[in-house]
Design a protein around this motif. Structure first.
Motif, mmCIF file in Angstrom:
data_model
loop_
_atom_site.group_PDB
_atom_site.id
_atom_site.type_symbol
_atom_site.label_atom_id
_atom_site.label_comp_id
_atom_site.label_asym_id
_atom_site.label_seq_id
_atom_site.Cartn_x
_atom_site.Cartn_y
_atom_site.Cartn_z
ATOM 1 N N LYS A 104 -0.734 -11.214 0.673
ATOM 2 C CA LYS A 104 -1.326 -10.701 1.907
ATOM 3 C C LYS A 104 -0.245 -10.289 2.899
ATOM 4 N N ALA A 105 0.835 -11.060 2.990
ATOM 5 C CA ALA A 105 1.952 -10.721 3.879
ATOM 6 C C ALA A 105 2.616 -9.421 3.433
ATOM 7 N N ILE A 106 2.806 -9.252 2.124
ATOM 8 C CA ILE A 106 3.388 -8.017 1.596
ATOM 9 C C ILE A 106 2.466 -6.842 1.907
ATOM 10 N N GLU A 107 1.173 -7.042 1.700
ATOM 11 C CA GLU A 107 0.199 -5.986 1.985
ATOM 12 C C GLU A 107 0.285 -5.543 3.446
ATOM 13 N N SER A 108 0.423 -6.496 4.352
ATOM 14 C CA SER A 108 0.550 -6.186 5.779
ATOM 15 C C SER A 108 1.831 -5.395 6.049
ATOM 16 N N TYR A 109 2.938 -5.814 5.434
ATOM 17 C CA TYR A 109 4.210 -5.124 5.606
ATOM 18 C C TYR A 109 4.131 -3.695 5.077
ATOM 19 N N ARG A 110 3.511 -3.543 3.900
ATOM 20 C CA ARG A 110 3.360 -2.207 3.317
ATOM 21 C C ARG A 110 2.505 -1.325 4.229
ATOM 22 N N HIS A 111 1.438 -1.899 4.767
ATOM 23 C CA HIS A 111 0.561 -1.140 5.665
ATOM 24 C C HIS A 111 1.338 -0.671 6.895
ATOM 25 N N ASP A 112 2.202 -1.542 7.418
ATOM 26 C CA ASP A 112 3.039 -1.174 8.569
ATOM 27 C C ASP A 112 3.985 -0.023 8.229
ATOM 28 N N ASN A 113 4.297 0.144 6.945
ATOM 29 C CA ASN A 113 5.179 1.222 6.490
ATOM 30 C C ASN A 113 4.405 2.407 5.918
ATOM 31 N N GLY A 114 3.107 2.454 6.205
ATOM 32 C CA GLY A 114 2.296 3.606 5.824
ATOM 33 C C GLY A 114 1.791 3.611 4.392
ATOM 34 N N LEU A 115 1.920 2.509 3.673
ATOM 35 C CA LEU A 115 1.435 2.442 2.291
ATOM 36 C C LEU A 115 0.156 1.616 2.251
ATOM 37 N N THR A 116 -0.945 2.262 1.948
ATOM 38 C CA THR A 116 -2.234 1.560 1.943
ATOM 39 C C THR A 116 -2.838 1.452 0.550
ATOM 40 N N LYS A 117 -2.168 2.026 -0.460
ATOM 41 C CA LYS A 117 -2.677 1.958 -1.830
ATOM 42 C C LYS A 117 -2.592 0.530 -2.356
ATOM 43 N N TYR A 118 -3.457 0.233 -3.325
ATOM 44 C CA TYR A 118 -3.416 -1.051 -4.010
ATOM 45 C C TYR A 118 -2.069 -1.201 -4.714
ATOM 46 N N PHE A 119 -1.558 -2.398 -4.747
ATOM 47 C CA PHE A 119 -0.351 -2.676 -5.520
ATOM 48 C C PHE A 119 -0.553 -3.961 -6.306
ATOM 49 N N ALA A 120 0.005 -3.999 -7.492
ATOM 50 C CA ALA A 120 -0.084 -5.185 -8.338
ATOM 51 C C ALA A 120 1.096 -6.100 -8.040
ATOM 52 N N LEU A 121 0.844 -7.377 -7.999
ATOM 53 C CA LEU A 121 1.904 -8.371 -7.867
ATOM 54 C C LEU A 121 1.569 -9.492 -8.833
ATOM 55 N N ASN A 122 2.325 -9.565 -9.913
ATOM 56 C CA ASN A 122 2.082 -10.609 -10.905
ATOM 57 C C ASN A 122 2.839 -11.874 -10.539
ATOM 58 N N SER A 123 2.236 -12.995 -10.879
ATOM 59 C CA SER A 123 2.882 -14.283 -10.679
ATOM 60 C C SER A 123 3.951 -14.449 -11.758
ATOM 61 N N PRO A 124 5.098 -14.991 -11.416
ATOM 62 C CA PRO A 124 5.451 -15.589 -10.134
ATOM 63 C C PRO A 124 5.933 -14.533 -9.140
ATOM 64 N N ALA A 125 5.654 -14.792 -7.870
ATOM 65 C CA ALA A 125 6.116 -13.919 -6.786
ATOM 66 C C ALA A 125 7.540 -14.338 -6.435
ATOM 67 N N THR A 126 8.478 -13.895 -7.253
ATOM 68 C CA THR A 126 9.881 -14.256 -7.030
ATOM 69 C C THR A 126 10.428 -13.491 -5.822
ATOM 70 N N CYS A 127 11.553 -13.920 -5.333
ATOM 71 C CA CYS A 127 12.192 -13.237 -4.195
ATOM 72 C C CYS A 127 12.414 -11.764 -4.504
#
Length: 157
Positions: A104-127
């Motif tokens: 959710k935090a990444i999604e918010s950051y992406r939205h702030d940068n103009g990217l609103t498309k869905y993105f996949a994030l597989n576990s583990p969410a490494t650095c």
């Protein structure tokens, strides 16, 4: 957490904390690496990450400073021996909330940068995955202008 009468609350709380942190490691740090074309130094099909010596696990520094665990009082479990508590998977599976909070935090950051498309994030969410998922000018330089709009941190475009 409710799972019966506690025979020793300190042990139960410790088990819950440990299971939660084990789950945090599972969803944020413990990346499985198999031998394949990307890892030429490994035999194809062999598992490299076979124990804590080959991947990062949570340490005491990873435990949140404000970590509150409480047990319900006077909540007997008539199906357990002496109505005792049984610590199992709930605390481990609760750690998936950490993964989804990161996404959710990444999604918010992406939205702030103009990217609103869905993105996949597989576990583990490494650095590394988190950084690449936080699409901005840095990642645009890494993946190139043409793939930036459709970039997925897991390597698919």
């Amino acid at each position: 957490m409710d799972f019966g009468l506690s025979m020793n609350p300190n042990i139960d709380v410790g088990q819950i904390e440990g299971a939660f942190m084990q789950g945090v490691g599972m969803v944020t740090m413990e990346e499985i690496i198999w031998g394949d074309e990307q890892h030429k130094w490994l035999e194809s099909g062999s598992l490299f990450t076979q124990g804590p010596g080959t991947y990062k696990i949570p340490s005491f520094n990873d435990v949140p400073i404000n970590f509150r665990v409480s047990l319900f009082k006077n909540a007997p479990n008539p199906f357990a021996i002496f109505s005792s508590k049984g610590v199992g998977e709930p605390a481990l599976t609760l750690s998936t909330t950490v993964f989804f909070a990161i996404k959710k935090a990444i999604e918010s950051y992406r939205h702030d940068n103009g990217l609103t498309k869905y993105f996949a994030l597989n576990s583990p969410a490494t650095c590394e995955k988190i950084r690449m998922a936080c699409a901005d000018n840095f990642t645009k330089d890494v993946v190139g202008e043409e793939t930036y709009e459709n970039f997925q941190p897991n390597g698919s475009y």
